[in-house]
Design a protein around this motif. Structure first.
Motif, PDB file in Angstrom:
ATOM      1  N   ALA A  71       0.850  -1.189   0.000  1.00 19.80           N
ATOM      2  CA  ALA A  71       0.000   0.000   0.000  1.00 19.80           C
ATOM      3  C   ALA A  71       0.879   1.230   0.000  1.00 19.80           C
ATOM      4  O   ALA A  71       1.843   1.336   0.757  1.00 19.80           O
ATOM      5  CB  ALA A  71      -0.907   0.005   1.230  1.00 19.80           C
ATOM      6  N   PHE A  72       0.528   2.152  -0.849  1.00 24.58           N
ATOM      7  CA  PHE A  72       1.285   3.387  -0.938  1.00 24.58           C
ATOM      8  C   PHE A  72       0.618   4.411  -0.031  1.00 24.58           C
ATOM      9  O   PHE A  72      -0.575   4.663  -0.128  1.00 24.58           O
ATOM     10  CB  PHE A  72       1.242   3.851  -2.395  1.00 24.58           C
ATOM     11  CG  PHE A  72       1.882   5.179  -2.598  1.00 24.58           C
ATOM     12  CD1 PHE A  72       3.268   5.274  -2.691  1.00 24.58           C
ATOM     13  CD2 PHE A  72       1.111   6.324  -2.684  1.00 24.58           C
ATOM     14  CE1 PHE A  72       3.859   6.511  -2.885  1.00 24.58           C
ATOM     15  CE2 PHE A  72       1.703   7.563  -2.862  1.00 24.58           C
ATOM     16  CZ  PHE A  72       3.089   7.653  -2.966  1.00 24.58           C
ATOM     17  N   LEU A  73       1.376   4.955   0.908  1.00 30.09           N
ATOM     18  CA  LEU A  73       0.770   5.862   1.880  1.00 30.09           C
ATOM     19  C   LEU A  73       1.264   7.292   1.731  1.00 30.09           C
ATOM     20  O   LEU A  73       1.283   8.050   2.684  1.00 30.09           O
ATOM     21  CB  LEU A  73       1.065   5.391   3.299  1.00 30.09           C
ATOM     22  CG  LEU A  73       0.590   3.995   3.668  1.00 30.09           C
ATOM     23  CD1 LEU A  73       0.902   3.712   5.118  1.00 30.09           C
ATOM     24  CD2 LEU A  73      -0.910   3.859   3.409  1.00 30.09           C
ATOM     25  N   VAL A  82       3.104  -8.503  -6.642  1.00 36.01           N
ATOM     26  CA  VAL A  82       2.486  -9.210  -5.535  1.00 36.01           C
ATOM     27  C   VAL A  82       2.564 -10.701  -5.812  1.00 36.01           C
ATOM     28  O   VAL A  82       2.323 -11.164  -6.926  1.00 36.01           O
ATOM     29  CB  VAL A  82       1.012  -8.766  -5.358  1.00 36.01           C
ATOM     30  CG1 VAL A  82       0.267  -9.726  -4.433  1.00 36.01           C
ATOM     31  CG2 VAL A  82       0.956  -7.348  -4.817  1.00 36.01           C
ATOM     32  N   MET A  85       2.012  -2.192 -11.605  1.00 34.04           N
ATOM     33  CA  MET A  85       1.956  -2.103 -10.142  1.00 34.04           C
ATOM     34  C   MET A  85       0.853  -3.007  -9.601  1.00 34.04           C
ATOM     35  O   MET A  85      -0.293  -2.935 -10.010  1.00 34.04           O
ATOM     36  CB  MET A  85       1.695  -0.653  -9.742  1.00 34.04           C
ATOM     37  CG  MET A  85       2.757  -0.102  -8.837  1.00 34.04           C
ATOM     38  SD  MET A  85       2.410  -0.529  -7.142  1.00 34.04           S
ATOM     39  CE  MET A  85       0.742   0.071  -7.023  1.00 34.04           C
ATOM     40  N   ALA A  86       1.275  -3.819  -8.667  1.00 31.16           N
ATOM     41  CA  ALA A  86       0.426  -4.925  -8.262  1.00 31.16           C
ATOM     42  C   ALA A  86      -0.919  -4.531  -7.651  1.00 31.16           C
ATOM     43  O   ALA A  86      -1.930  -5.159  -7.921  1.00 31.16           O
ATOM     44  CB  ALA A  86       1.180  -5.803  -7.281  1.00 31.16           C
ATOM     45  N   ILE A  87      -0.896  -3.513  -6.812  1.00 41.58           N
ATOM     46  CA  ILE A  87      -2.148  -3.260  -6.090  1.00 41.58           C
ATOM     47  C   ILE A  87      -3.145  -2.448  -6.896  1.00 41.58           C
ATOM     48  O   ILE A  87      -4.262  -2.223  -6.473  1.00 41.58           O
ATOM     49  CB  ILE A  87      -1.900  -2.533  -4.745  1.00 41.58           C
ATOM     50  CG1 ILE A  87      -1.201  -1.195  -4.989  1.00 41.58           C
ATOM     51  CG2 ILE A  87      -1.150  -3.402  -3.778  1.00 41.58           C
ATOM     52  CD1 ILE A  87      -1.273  -0.265  -3.814  1.00 41.58           C
ATOM     53  N   ARG A 145      -6.661  10.893   4.612  1.00 42.11           N
ATOM     54  CA  ARG A 145      -6.014  10.452   3.376  1.00 42.11           C
ATOM     55  C   ARG A 145      -5.198   9.195   3.564  1.00 42.11           C
ATOM     56  O   ARG A 145      -5.146   8.337   2.694  1.00 42.11           O
ATOM     57  CB  ARG A 145      -5.138  11.567   2.823  1.00 42.11           C
ATOM     58  CG  ARG A 145      -4.041  11.976   3.775  1.00 42.11           C
ATOM     59  CD  ARG A 145      -3.318  13.191   3.263  1.00 42.11           C
ATOM     60  NE  ARG A 145      -2.342  13.639   4.251  1.00 42.11           N
ATOM     61  CZ  ARG A 145      -2.182  14.910   4.588  1.00 42.11           C
ATOM     62  NH1 ARG A 145      -2.939  15.842   4.039  1.00 42.11           N
ATOM     63  NH2 ARG A 145      -1.278  15.250   5.472  1.00 42.11           N
ATOM     64  N   GLU A 146      -4.588   9.052   4.740  1.00 42.29           N
ATOM     65  CA  GLU A 146      -3.754   7.880   4.930  1.00 42.29           C
ATOM     66  C   GLU A 146      -4.623   6.635   4.954  1.00 42.29           C
ATOM     67  O   GLU A 146      -4.276   5.594   4.388  1.00 42.29           O
ATOM     68  CB  GLU A 146      -2.955   7.990   6.237  1.00 42.29           C
ATOM     69  CG  GLU A 146      -1.803   7.010   6.240  1.00 42.29           C
ATOM     70  CD  GLU A 146      -0.951   7.083   7.496  1.00 42.29           C
ATOM     71  OE1 GLU A 146      -0.267   8.108   7.672  1.00 42.29           O
ATOM     72  OE2 GLU A 146      -0.977   6.125   8.288  1.00 42.29           O
ATOM     73  N   MET A 190      -5.669   5.833   1.471  1.00 36.37           N
ATOM     74  CA  MET A 190      -4.566   5.251   0.702  1.00 36.37           C
ATOM     75  C   MET A 190      -4.280   3.821   1.148  1.00 36.37           C
ATOM     76  O   MET A 190      -3.920   2.960   0.342  1.00 36.37           O
ATOM     77  CB  MET A 190      -3.324   6.114   0.866  1.00 36.37           C
ATOM     78  CG  MET A 190      -3.447   7.427   0.116  1.00 36.37           C
ATOM     79  SD  MET A 190      -2.008   8.466   0.405  1.00 36.37           S
ATOM     80  CE  MET A 190      -2.269   9.719  -0.852  1.00 36.37           C
ATOM     81  N   ALA A 191      -4.440   3.574   2.431  1.00 39.09           N
ATOM     82  CA  ALA A 191      -4.083   2.257   2.950  1.00 39.09           C
ATOM     83  C   ALA A 191      -5.059   1.180   2.499  1.00 39.09           C
ATOM     84  O   ALA A 191      -4.666   0.034   2.328  1.00 39.09           O
ATOM     85  CB  ALA A 191      -4.034   2.291   4.470  1.00 39.09           C
ATOM     86  N   VAL A 196      -1.267   6.144  -5.625  1.00 34.77           N
ATOM     87  CA  VAL A 196      -0.060   6.675  -6.272  1.00 34.77           C
ATOM     88  C   VAL A 196      -0.436   7.773  -7.260  1.00 34.77           C
ATOM     89  O   VAL A 196       0.174   8.843  -7.284  1.00 34.77           O
ATOM     90  CB  VAL A 196       0.721   5.547  -6.984  1.00 34.77           C
ATOM     91  CG1 VAL A 196       1.947   6.120  -7.666  1.00 34.77           C
ATOM     92  CG2 VAL A 196       1.111   4.469  -5.986  1.00 34.77           C
ATOM     93  N   TYR A 212      -1.248  10.902  -5.306  1.00 28.06           N
ATOM     94  CA  TYR A 212      -0.134  11.500  -4.590  1.00 28.06           C
ATOM     95  C   TYR A 212       0.910  12.051  -5.561  1.00 28.06           C
ATOM     96  O   TYR A 212       1.441  13.132  -5.348  1.00 28.06           O
ATOM     97  CB  TYR A 212       0.518  10.453  -3.675  1.00 28.06           C
ATOM     98  CG  TYR A 212       1.447  11.055  -2.643  1.00 28.06           C
ATOM     99  CD1 TYR A 212       0.925  11.622  -1.474  1.00 28.06           C
ATOM    100  CD2 TYR A 212       2.829  11.066  -2.830  1.00 28.06           C
ATOM    101  CE1 TYR A 212       1.765  12.191  -0.531  1.00 28.06           C
ATOM    102  CE2 TYR A 212       3.670  11.628  -1.878  1.00 28.06           C
ATOM    103  CZ  TYR A 212       3.140  12.190  -0.730  1.00 28.06           C
ATOM    104  OH  TYR A 212       3.963  12.745   0.203  1.00 28.06           O
ATOM    105  N   ARG A 213       1.124  11.293  -6.619  1.00 27.66           N
ATOM    106  CA  ARG A 213       2.195  11.702  -7.535  1.00 27.66           C
ATOM    107  C   ARG A 213       1.705  12.562  -8.683  1.00 27.66           C
ATOM    108  O   ARG A 213       2.454  13.400  -9.177  1.00 27.66           O
ATOM    109  CB  ARG A 213       2.892  10.450  -8.098  1.00 27.66           C
ATOM    110  CG  ARG A 213       3.615   9.611  -7.054  1.00 27.66           C
ATOM    111  CD  ARG A 213       4.917  10.265  -6.616  1.00 27.66           C
ATOM    112  NE  ARG A 213       5.510   9.562  -5.483  1.00 27.66           N
ATOM    113  CZ  ARG A 213       6.064  10.172  -4.427  1.00 27.66           C
ATOM    114  NH1 ARG A 213       6.119  11.494  -4.372  1.00 27.66           N
ATOM    115  NH2 ARG A 213       6.564   9.478  -3.450  1.00 27.66           N
TER     116      ARG A 213
END
Ligand code: ATP
Ligand code: ATP
Ligand code: SPD
Ligand code: MG
Ligand code: MG
Lengths: 570, 381, 394, 394
Positions: free
Chosen positions: C336-338, C372, D1-3, D227-228, D231-232, D252, D255-256
């Motif tokens: 997970a990206f936080l 994963v 990206m896996a997730i 937000r965390e 994201m989680a 991602v 955030y990016r």
């Protein structure tokens, strides 16, 4: 010092209530066992006589059934109203609140006269029903008495209910609906238990009113419906004090029994399974009834119909609450010496007569003065006690609260007789002070109730913050606490004032010529000979009270502190 | 028949017939009217000094029994509502002469009795007016003083008004009030009160109420009973209770229902019925052929009051001409005093001695509690 | 290290004359213990046992000390005793060397900020702030001036005439702070002042509080149960556990060298492995799934169960074991990206069956993660492995 | 990206017979849009304007979508419309291709978990969980069995006979989850399920929720303003701003590559510089205190004010500017160690006076910091500088 504070603050009010409520109770008890009075040898013979007599038993059953019915009907009609008020905002809320409390604002005798004119065979109700071919006289029936008692119970049920409903977590019924429960099922299984404390408070109040009422059965009963309070009064007027005392004690015991039972039921509702059954029994208990309820889930929700029914309900309810008052207002300006439902012409004669010296002016001023002083004293006593109750946790706190409410539980008739006998024993001088004492005692429960909730609603940290700023305890109370509880204090005073201003059952036995209060005179006059002048003074008061209450409700939100008062803090 | 079509009929008791004893006494005033001087002389010869020609003690004499040094500021008179307005002015002369205000405490009879009994020994009421049937129980329970036969104007009282338990205040007679719009034929019998024709439109006094006793006594006699046992009448009412629209505590309380056309016929006090007509109530009043029982408003004095001498002085005034006249003018009640002069052109009840029926109030009130218990069970339910 | 300014053991200025204590914090003797708590004990209900036991704490002039601990550990109780709202069952509280244990609140000169703000709704912002000065009989003009100044300081210049109901939660909190500060308190007490606010505001205000506290140099106790908050604002943190002080130190001390499993897990996330104490040629060492043998902490006997705790951010992606490092091998289960970091879940085969460990990597490493389900290697240095006696189950 | 498993645009299975919709999620067509919201609009009070405007959203089978946004942006409203508690003013909601816009809640087969848990205090845990089955007229034994199974799954096996009052906040939240899941809902709706819990529990439970949601493959909407948290747990995040969708994407993505200043600042901390669009030989470039010229975003004219936003963790300690990077020079004002990272405050001289920027560095760099007050250099790459039109002041 910190530990002594509660005792010092609660002590005075406890003494007043103790003397004023427990004193009379003990006197009644002594009479009923023949220890006081004219009975040869003291004992329980009066009780055995009463309980062994099917007539007395029947009358107890009738009174009980009447009061329970009043209580249940009041709950049923008040619940939707309370939900309605809870949902409304702004002016709608103000108007609905005033509508609901209005029956409390009108003198009991005049309210009864209004109802007689509405319910009598040629009265307002039948004049509306006749065109559709129904005609029904409720005068002289238990139903009629019940109807009028429901009228005055509704406000006392709505206020505590509002408190419960305002605190309801709507998510609880939403969760049930999401899980597949029809809205009706969700309401019965989750909303009702959640508002059980409010239902209980309302049920208790309306029951006590129903079982203790004296004036209404006399007016509406038309001499053909016997209830215990009437019987008690009748025993007294035939000098059978001891029997009256024994009947009073039995009535009191009945009230306590029913109230305890109501409490149990409400706790069952709110708590669900007992500790034992949930620890020992099957994980899931059989619920044949709710299994059946699940079938409801396939019914439509009748949203359109519900909206329609709710509108009709509101109209009917408004009419029910307002009608007797409208009739009184009509009588006050109708050109007929004898109050009737029909219209004869406009006159201000009665209004003028009402405020003349030989009308009701003297009594009005006396009642006003009495209520102001009683509320003043009651406020000082209950303010101190309520603050202490709200701020301190001490052993017996709940017992003190219950004790301060006890004058509410004593049936009016019993309390009145108890008071008189009590004063007789005390041999106090008949005076304004006697009246004042009785009034303080009966206003305290209402005022304390409102104030305790108000103080509990004020964050104690506000007081702490002031202390940290360097303010001494009295300064904190004066500059921070009091201003914050302003609307609660105001509401408490209003309730206390109305309670005192409308008190008749006790005052009539205490009153002397120059201490005849307005309700006592109205009761004496109107029960002897209904007159438009009595209606006129009441009309003036209705208008005055509404004119005072509506703006104050807008400004201070009386309804919300009244609502707090109804809160059950268990 | 003694029924009058006109409320303001001829002055009472033009007849000299002596059918009953009370009648004799009621007729006496007339004699005195015609022979005022003679009576005054007669009064003069009695031990009580008499100040005027009427044969009553003068106000100075009365005031002398309540000298200023013992006179309280006020005396409390407990009675029904509306009396202050009606007879209050007739007390002004007493107040002027003695400095004692008469304060009215208006209340319901039940409340009055309860209050007196509760305050027994230290009363806040100096004098109360109660129906005749309530006087004896009050006295027997030690609530009230025995009557003082030595007071001024006592001598002139009719015999019925001289009781141990109190002093007669005014004489009343019971008859039937009816609304001629619905009751088109004048009722002639007490039994008409229970006629099927008027079912649902009959009002009846509730118990305890002196009108209730009086009516029960009449019905009881018609059923063959005697005044010492009202069971037959109570049972008769019980059997007919479905026809009865309402049981009222005082006849004025039934006025709205009469005015609304809901109640057509009910027992009433003659004077009260006339007063009711004055207020616009659409009724007539009649004494049935069986006659109408007489009763009495009675003055009783709670025991233990500090103001006794002045209370007695006030009672002397009460049973004198001025107050008795006020009762007669405002309420059409008969006087308790043999010296009383009925004002010109006034009808008071009883107005026809032939219609007077005497009932045994003493026995009925002694049996009161039992009658009430029976009433509760048979009628009220 | 720049922020680590505190020195826990400061000598009390016990001889200061209590009557002449300086009104302004800055005037006090620098470095002295402004507040000294000794042997403090509190029992509310006898049968529930003590809520606080033997608390000793000295707070230096101008220092900000946080009380950090789980709910119910006694943080508020301690603060309220210092404020004088409740009496301790034992021990003493001294401010500037003057014993105030029995002095009522209104004569203690403490400032307090409650979680609920506790502003007085019937007074304006200026009146709220000036109340303490009024109690000190400051003249009205002077009161207005100082209240305005203080409001300026908390960034609320121009808000004097509003009432609390017209302010946002964050603004209310700042008024509450201004109200507490304007009296130039000897000690400022903050009881979870931020917990009713939302995340962004919380971060903003805690920095504000820190700035103002520094600027005024006021001695402060800050109660919180949020470790990040405590770390962000404190000179020193006191970790409370069940009414006792578990550890006192700087944020770095607590995060890097916790003295107990409780402190370690309460001050940050941990990855845990179980192990046992074994005898390795006379030395007691810890054996575990981690492979790498570590010296056993003192006080443990051979055979005792231990827990090896590692901060999740002490893992480095990739396998490069040496003498002083262990490599953990497993499969990537989830990532997970936080934002500032990435949290990955790695399934490893431990002795007692497969278990998941949650590891936190700097966010940029996120992009270097395998798919994963693919194998993954993580390295941790021995210095970063903390060994504690396994806590008995709650 | 896996997730990043989601595909926002999924075809609706509009032709599915609504009466025969499968009770169990697993039986539905894989990859189909379980939930499809189209053109959804909601106005509560005419004069306040719409609370939601033109919301389009398709949630795939088994997907977890978060609704993230500030208080009052309409998150709960959207969720409550999906649940059927309130009617939309326009647009439609379809579950498994069946239009449910006017279907009452109790016939929608949705599971809901409220922030307040909304457990029924007068029922036992088992009764709470079994209620939905009772409404579906499942036999009593079967109800008890399935409730127990579900409680086992949320880690509360053996708690059947308790009442909610006997559970901790976290346990209550899990019962609430079990209650919502046991009916095998087509869609699971979570309205800030964790916001009433404390920080540690929040992290623990959000991972639990994520695990259970994955295990059961239930289509889920998760509302949060944290937000965390978003994201989680999320496959995909929908950022709402004033009743409109501001951006949809993975953690991602948001955030990016945030699409607006609002999204950027709501999804993480930012360091901001102001700039203006200038003309550089026909190309519109942005000039700012940062030195490094960046291309201006489309839609902006020369002279427009812009804000340059940088994630605080995109700064690297030390100065090593190149063509594609900028070096920020200043003095270190303050450094706070936050466990997994360190937050430093650097004072720089910007064109419009000195300003502080708050930068977040991996915690280990903390040890390499200069003293407070000393000069410091930070480097940021051009790719990490986001340029947006300056938002108009709120
Ligand atoms: N007035 C009181 N009477 C009895 N027990 C109390 C009282 N106040 C607090 N306690 C108990 O003392 C313990 C410590 O309470 P305290 O409020 O100090 O905890 P805390 O650390 O501030 O917790 P939180 O983080 O939840 O605010 C708790 O177990 C609490 O139940
Ligand atoms: N029943 C209602 N009547 C009128 N307005 C409402 C109602 N419910 C919500 N609103 C308004 O709609 C807007 C959106 O509310 P909503 O509850 O959906 O926000 P939210 O995003 O869930 O916020 P939060 O994070 O605070 O829960 C708010 O401005 C709110 O005031
Ligand atoms: N208005 C006169 C009141 C008198 C009523 N008397 C009724 C009782 C007589 N026995
Ligand atoms: Mg706390
Ligand atoms: Mg919401």
């Amino acid at each position: 010092m910190r530990r002594l504070a509660p005792a010092g603050l609660i002590g005075p009010v406890t003494v007043v209530v103790g003397v004023g409520a427990i004193g009379p109770l003990i006197v009644l008890l002594l009479y009923s066992f023949g220890i006081l009075g004219n009975i040869e040898d003291p004992g329980t013979q009066l009780y055995t006589e009463i309980l062994g007599d099917s007539y007395f038993r029947g009358t107890f059953v009738r009174s009980l059934r009447l009061a329970l019915t009043v209580s249940i009907v009041s709950l049923v009609v008040a619940v939707p109203l309370a939900f309605r008020i809870s949902r409304s905002r702004g002016w709608a809320r103000t108007l609905l609140t005033c509508l609901v409390v209005l029956p409390l604002l009108i003198n009991i005798v005049v309210r009864n006269l209004g109802w007689v004119l509405v319910l009598s065979p040629n009265g307002v109700l039948n004049s509306w029903l006749e065109p559709i071919g129904v005609s029904q006289s409720f005068l002289g029936t238990v139903t009629g008495i019940g109807l009028v008692l429901v009228h005055v119970s509704v406000p006392l049920v709505v206020l505590p209910l509002l408190a419960s409903i305002d605190r309801l977590d709507p998510a609880q019924s939403e969760a049930a609906r999401a899980l597949g429960a029809h809205p009706a099922v969700a309401f019965v299984r989750f909303t009702l238990p959640a508002i059980a404390p409010g239902l209980l408070a309302g049920a208790v109040l309306s029951f006590v009113i129903g079982i203790g009422s004296l004036v209404t059965p006399i007016f509406l009963g038309q001499g053909r419906t016997m209830v215990i309070p009437t019987l008690i009064v009748q025993q007294i007027s035939t000098f059978r004090w001891e029997r009256a005392a024994a009947l009073s004690m039995l009535l009191f015991a009945l009230v306590v029994g029913v109230v305890v039972a109501m409490q149990r039921i409400s706790q069952r509702m709110a708590r669900g399974r007992t500790e034992r059954s949930r620890r020992r029994g099957p994980i899931l208990r059989p619920r044949p009834l709710t299994d059946a309820a699940a079938r409801l889930n396939h019914l439509p929700t009748f949203d359109g119909l519900r909206r329609w029914v709710s509108r009709v309900y509101l109209v009917v309810m408004t009419a029910f609450l307002l009608l007797p008052m409208v009739v009184v207002l009509k009588t006050a300006v109708d050109d007929s010496q004898i109050p009737t439902a029909s219209w004869h012409g406009f006159t201000t004669e009665w209004l003028q007569a009402a405020i003349r010296e030989d009308g009701y002016r003297t009594q009005l001023l006396l009642s006003f003065r009495l209520a102001i002083v009683a509320v003043g004293l009651g406020l000082v006593l209950s303010l101190a006690a309520s603050w202490a109750i709200a701020r301190y946790r001490f052993p017996g706190r709940d017992a003190v609260v219950a004790f301060l409410m006890s004058p509410l539980l004593m049936p009016q008739a019993a309390l009145a007789v108890g008071f008189v006998l009590f004063f007789l024993i005390l041999q106090t001088d008949p005076s304004f002070e006697r009246l004042l004492f009785a009034h303080v005692v009966v206003t305290i429960p209402y005022m304390t109730r409102v104030l305790v909730s108000t103080f509990e609603n004020i964050d104690a940290r506000m007081e702490e913050a002031a202390a940290a700023c360097g303010a001494r305890p009295l300064t904190v109370f004066r500059k921070i606490t009091l201003p914050l509880v302003r609307s609660g204090v105001f509401t408490a005073c209003l309730f206390g004032f109305l309670q005192s201003f409308d008190e008749a059952a006790i005052s009539v036995l205490i009153a002397s010529g120059d201490t005849t209060t307005l309700p006592v005179k109205l009761m004496s006059d109107m029960s002897f000979q209904p007159s438009p002048v009595g209606a006129a003074i009441s009309a003036i008061l209705i208008v005055a009270v509404v004119a005072v209450v509506v703006p104050l409700e807008r400004r201070f939100g009386i309804s919300s502190s009244a609502v707090l008062a109804g809160r059950d803090d268990d | 028949g003694g029924d009058d079509d006109e409320p303001a009929a001829e002055p009472a008791a033009e007849s000299d017939t002596e059918t009953t004893e009370p009648e004799t006494e009621t007729t006496e005033p007339e004699t005195e009217t015609t022979d005022a001087t003679e009576t005054t002389d007669a009064a003069d010869t009695t031990e009580a000094p008499s100040g005027d020609a009427s044969g009553f003690a003068s106000m100075e004499e009365i005031a002398a029994t309540c000298p200023a040094d013992i006179a309280p500021d006020k005396l409390v008179l407990s009675t029904w509502a509306s009396q202050e307005e009606l007879i209050g002015p007739s007390f002004d002369s007493f107040t002027e002469a003695t400095g004692v205000e008469i304060e009215f405490l208006a209340n319901d009879l039940g409340d009055r009795l309860t209050k007196m009994a509760a305050e027994s020994g230290s009363p806040t009421i100096d004098v109360a007016i109660v129906p005749i049937n309530e006087a004896a129980p009050l006295f027997e329970n030690g609530v009230t003083e025995a009557a003082d036969e030595t007071i001024l104007n006592y001598e002139q009282l009719l015999d019925v008004a001289k009781m141990e338990a109190g002093y007669g205040g005014s004489i009343i007679q019971f008859g039937i009030a009816y609304n001629p719009e619905f009751v088109t034929e004048v009722p002639t019998s007490w039994a008409d009160l229970l006629s099927d024709d008027f079912a649902d439109h009959i009002a009846f006094p509730t118990m305890p109420n002196s009108g209730g006793y009086a009516t029960l006594a009449m019905l009881n006699r018609m059923e063959g009973g005697t005044d010492d046992d009202l069971t037959a009448a109570v049972e008769l009412i019980g059997e007919n209770s479905d026809k009865i629209a309402t049981f009222y505590p005082n006849s004025p309380a039934v006025e709205p229902q009469v005015a609304a056309g809901e109640v057509w016929i009910y027992p009433d006090i003659g004077g009260a019925a006339l007063a009711s007509m004055d207020r616009g109530n659409p009724i007539e009043f009649t004494i049935p052929e069986e006659g109408g029982p007489v009763g009495m408003n009675t003055l009783v004095v709670p025991a233990g009051s500090d103001h006794l001498p002045c209370t007695l002085a006030f009672i002397s005034h009460f049973i004198g001409q001025e107050v008795q006249e006020a009762w007669a003018e405002k309420l059409y009640y008969g006087s308790v005093s043999s010296n009383f002069v009925v004002p010109e052109g006034l009808t008071v009840y009883p107005n026809d001695p032939s219609t007077i029926v005497e009932v045994d109030w003493a026995t009925m009130s002694a049996n009161g509690p039992d009658t009430i218990d029976l009433w509760n069970r048979v009628v009220v339910g | 290290m720049a922020i680590d300014v505190n020195d826990p053991a400061v000598a009390p200025t016990a001889t200061t004359d209590p009557t002449s204590r300086p009104a302004v914090a800055a005037a006090a003797e620098p470095g002295a213990a402004r507040l000294r708590i000794e042997g403090l004990t509190k029992t509310y209900v006898e049968k529930d046992g003590p809520v606080l036991t033997g608390i000793d704490l000295a707070v230096a002039e101008g220092e900000l000390v946080s009380l950090l601990g789980p709910s119910g550990c006694g943080k508020s109780t301690l603060l309220r005793i210092v404020a004088g709202f409740i009496d301790p069952s034992g021990g003493s509280v001294a401010i500037d060397g003057r014993d105030v244990t029995t002095v009522p609140t209104h004569r203690r000169n403490v400032g307090i900020v409650h979680q609920s703000h506790a502003l007085w709704p019937h007074l304006t912002v200026a009146e709220n702030v000036a109340f303490g000065l009024e109690m000190r009989r400051v003249k009205r003009d002077e009161r207005a001036r100082r209240a305005s100044e203080m409001l300026e300081l908390v960034g609320l210049g121009g808000y004097e005439r509003r009432v609390p109901g017209e302010l946002s939660g964050g603004q209310q909190q700042r008024v509450s702070l201004a109200r507490a500060l304007v009296i130039e308190p000897d000690v400022l007490l903050l009881d979870e002042p931020l917990s009713s606010l939302d995340a962004n505001l919380r971060v903003y205000l805690r920095d504000e509080i820190r700035r103002i506290q520094r600027d005024l140099g006021v001695t402060t106790i800050f109660v919180t149960h949020d470790r990040e908050e405590a770390m962000a604002v404190s000179d020193r943190i006191v970790v409370l556990d069940g009414g006792r002080i578990a550890q006192t130190g700087s944020a770095v001390d607590l995060y890097r060298t916790p003295v107990s499993h409780f402190v370690m897990s309460f001050t940050g996330a941990t990855v845990e492995f179980s192990g046992t104490v074994a005898d390795d040629r006379g030395r007691r060492v810890v054996h575990s799934d981690l492979g790498l043998p570590c010296p056993a902490p003192s006080g443990l006997a051979v055979g005792d169960d231990v827990t090896l705790c590692i901060r999740p951010d002490d893992f480095v992606l990739g396998g490069s074991a040496g003498d002083e490092a262990a490599v953990v091998r497993g499969r990537l289960v989830d990532a997970a990206f936080l934002g500032t970091s990435a949290e990955i879940r790695v399934a490893i085969d431990a002795a007692d069956g497969p278990t998941d460990v949650l590891v936190r990597l700097p966010a940029r490493q996120h992009e270097r993660l395998p798919d994963v389900g693919a194998p993954i290697e993580l390295t941790v240095e021995r210095d970063h492995v903390h060994v504690f006696a396994t806590p008995t189950a709650a």
